[in-house]
Design a protein around this motif. Structure first.
Motif, PDB file in Angstrom:
ATOM      1  N   PRO A  62      -6.625   4.074  -5.849  1.00  0.00           N
ATOM      2  CA  PRO A  62      -5.577   3.276  -5.404  1.00  0.00           C
ATOM      3  C   PRO A  62      -5.832   2.473  -4.209  1.00  0.00           C
ATOM      4  O   PRO A  62      -6.705   2.746  -3.297  1.00  0.00           O
ATOM      5  CB  PRO A  62      -4.657   4.288  -5.271  1.00  0.00           C
ATOM      6  N   ASN A  63      -4.881   1.368  -4.154  1.00  0.00           N
ATOM      7  CA  ASN A  63      -4.802   0.736  -2.837  1.00  0.00           C
ATOM      8  C   ASN A  63      -6.047  -0.208  -2.316  1.00  0.00           C
ATOM      9  O   ASN A  63      -6.417  -0.049  -1.241  1.00  0.00           O
ATOM     10  CB  ASN A  63      -4.349   1.654  -1.688  1.00  0.00           C
ATOM     11  N   THR A  64      -6.600  -0.908  -3.341  1.00  0.00           N
ATOM     12  CA  THR A  64      -7.656  -1.713  -2.911  1.00  0.00           C
ATOM     13  C   THR A  64      -7.237  -3.106  -2.103  1.00  0.00           C
ATOM     14  O   THR A  64      -8.138  -3.401  -1.443  1.00  0.00           O
ATOM     15  CB  THR A  64      -8.584  -2.079  -4.125  1.00  0.00           C
ATOM     16  N   GLU A  65      -6.334  -3.889  -2.448  1.00  0.00           N
ATOM     17  CA  GLU A  65      -6.013  -4.861  -1.735  1.00  0.00           C
ATOM     18  C   GLU A  65      -6.944  -5.972  -1.781  1.00  0.00           C
ATOM     19  O   GLU A  65      -7.132  -6.425  -0.455  1.00  0.00           O
ATOM     20  CB  GLU A  65      -5.508  -4.229  -0.543  1.00  0.00           C
TER      21      GLU A  65
ATOM     22  N   THR B  42       5.077   3.417   2.394  1.00  0.00           N
ATOM     23  CA  THR B  42       4.576   2.271   2.201  1.00  0.00           C
ATOM     24  C   THR B  42       3.813   1.847   3.557  1.00  0.00           C
ATOM     25  O   THR B  42       4.651   1.650   4.765  1.00  0.00           O
ATOM     26  CB  THR B  42       5.848   1.247   1.821  1.00  0.00           C
TER      27      THR B  42
ATOM     28  N   LYS C 113       0.880   5.198   0.038  1.00  0.00           N
ATOM     29  CA  LYS C 113      -0.226   6.563   0.605  1.00  0.00           C
ATOM     30  C   LYS C 113       1.124   7.702   0.735  1.00  0.00           C
ATOM     31  O   LYS C 113       1.703   7.717   1.698  1.00  0.00           O
ATOM     32  CB  LYS C 113      -0.834   6.291   1.498  1.00  0.00           C
TER      33      LYS C 113
ATOM     34  N   ASN D  71       1.863   1.533  -5.968  1.00  0.00           N
ATOM     35  CA  ASN D  71       1.598   0.186  -5.746  1.00  0.00           C
ATOM     36  C   ASN D  71       1.801  -0.570  -7.065  1.00  0.00           C
ATOM     37  O   ASN D  71       1.288   0.027  -8.143  1.00  0.00           O
ATOM     38  CB  ASN D  71       0.007   0.034  -5.201  1.00  0.00           C
TER      39      ASN D  71
ATOM     40  N   ASP E 123      -1.859  -1.290  -8.985  1.00  0.00           N
ATOM     41  CA  ASP E 123      -2.188  -0.065  -9.470  1.00  0.00           C
ATOM     42  C   ASP E 123      -1.599   0.326 -10.601  1.00  0.00           C
ATOM     43  O   ASP E 123      -2.155   0.612 -11.747  1.00  0.00           O
ATOM     44  CB  ASP E 123      -2.102   1.061  -8.432  1.00  0.00           C
TER      45      ASP E 123
ATOM     46  N   SER F 227       2.080  -1.267   4.039  1.00  0.00           N
ATOM     47  CA  SER F 227       2.118  -2.656   4.067  1.00  0.00           C
ATOM     48  C   SER F 227       3.247  -3.249   3.635  1.00  0.00           C
ATOM     49  O   SER F 227       4.310  -2.510   3.014  1.00  0.00           O
ATOM     50  CB  SER F 227       0.949  -3.279   3.534  1.00  0.00           C
TER      51      SER F 227
ATOM     52  N   ILE G 252       0.961  -1.172  -0.087  1.00  0.00           N
ATOM     53  CA  ILE G 252       0.003   0.072   0.054  1.00  0.00           C
ATOM     54  C   ILE G 252       1.078   1.048  -0.074  1.00  0.00           C
ATOM     55  O   ILE G 252       1.907   1.327   0.794  1.00  0.00           O
ATOM     56  CB  ILE G 252      -1.026   0.055   1.077  1.00  0.00           C
TER      57      ILE G 252
END
Length: 250
Positions: free
Chosen positions: A154-157, A80, A76, A111, A114, A82, A74
Motif C-alpha cells: 500500500p501507499n506508493t504515491e 490519513t 496507515k 487508499n 490501492d 496526506s 495515504i
C-alpha cells in the motif's frame, strides 16, 4: 467474514460514489449512487455527505453488509497522512475511527488507488498476473497501486515523485491535459516521461492504466514506447468501489 455482497464507497476530490457489490462476480448489483464532494473537502462535511449516500444505499439492502471506504490519502493504521484534492485538515486524523463513529459500524478504510489496484487484480486486467503489477489512475492527480503476485503493497504515491523539478502529476495527470489544452500526442509525451522513469526504477511486469480516461486508451497507450506491457483497466471508475467492498469482506 465470508459473504457474497458488500458495500463499497469511493470518496474523491469531486464526487463520492458507492454501490452494493456482488463479490463473486465482481459486479455492481445496485445503482451506483453519487453525491458531490462538499466544497473544501473538510472532515465534517465529507462525513455527512458519505453518511447520506450510505443511508440511500442501505434503504434497499441489509445494513449489516461489510462496508469498505476508499479515500484519496495515504492511509496507515486507519489514519490519513496526506490530503489529495481535499482539506489538509484530514492530515493526521484517525479517519477510520471517525467514519466508524459516524456510521455506527465497523468499516475497512483504504487508499483509493490501492482499492482500484486490488479490484483489477481480483476481477480485472491483472487477474492471475505474476510479479509486480503497477496500476496508475490518471485523473485529477496520479494515483498508484503496487501488487506483487496479487499481494497489495500500500501507499506508493507515484504521482508525487519529482520529475524535471515538478511532481509528476502536475504535468502528466489527465487534469494537466485538460488544463493546458493538450492534444493526445502532447499528453502522451508527458506520460512517456513518467512511465519510462517508473519502469526504470521498479522493473514492473505489467502496467495497468485506470481512471475515467482509460476508456480512451486507444488514443494514447499505443503512443507509449515501453518494455513493460501496458493495458487499460477493466473497471475504470468503478474499481475503487469494487476494491473497497472486496477488502471489507475478506
Amino acid at each position: 467474514m465470508s459473504t457474497e455482497l458488500a458495500i463499497g464507497i469511493d470518496i474523491g476530490g469531486t464526487g463520492i460514489k458507492g454501490a452494493v457489490v456482488d463479490l463473486r462476480a465482481g459486479e455492481l448489483v445496485s445503482d451506483r449512487i453519487k453525491v458531490k464532494t462538499p466544497e473544501g473537502g473538510r472532515p465534517d462535511d465529507i462525513l455527512a455527505a458519505t453518511e447520506e449516500l450510505l443511508t440511500r444505499l442501505a434503504a434497499d439492502f441489509d445494513d449489516s453488509l461489510p462496508l469498505g471506504v476508499c479515500f484519496p490519502a495515504i492511509v496507515k493504521r486507519g489514519r490519513t497522512l496526506s490530503a489529495a484534492n481535499i482539506s489538509h485538515e484530514w492530515i493526521g486524523l484517525p479517519a477510520e475511527e471517525l467514519f466508524e463513529q459516524t456510521f455506527g459500524r465497523e468499516i475497512h478504510f483504504i487508499n483509493d488507488a490501492d482499492a482500484a489496484g486490488y479490484a483489477e487484480s481480483r476481477y480485472g486486467a491483472a487477474v492471475d498476473a505474476d510479479g509486480l503489477v503497477i496500476l496508475t489512475t490518471l485523473g485529477t492527480g496520479i494515483g498508484s497501486a503496487f501488487l506483487y503476485d496479487g499481494v497489495l503493497v500500500p501507499n506508493t504515491e507515484l504521482g508525487h515523485i519529482e520529475l524535471d523539478g515538478l511532481e509528476a502529476e502536475k504535468r502528466a495527470a489527465y487534469s494537466a491535459m485538460e488544463r493546458e489544452d493538450l492534444d493526445w500526442a502532447q499528453w502522451s509525451e508527458r506520460l512517456q516521461r513518467f512511465y519510462a522513469h517508473v519502469e526504470f526504477i521498479f522493473s514492473p511486469d505489467l502496467f495497468v492504466v485506470g481512471g475515467g480516461v482509460s476508456k480512451h486508451h486507444e488514443q494514447f497507450l499505443p503512443l507509449l514506447e515501453l518494455k513493460t506491457p501496458i493495458v487499460p483497466a477493466v473497471h475504470r471508475n468503478n474499481a475503487g468501489i469494487l476494491g473497497a467492498a472486496s477488502l471489507a469482506a475478506r
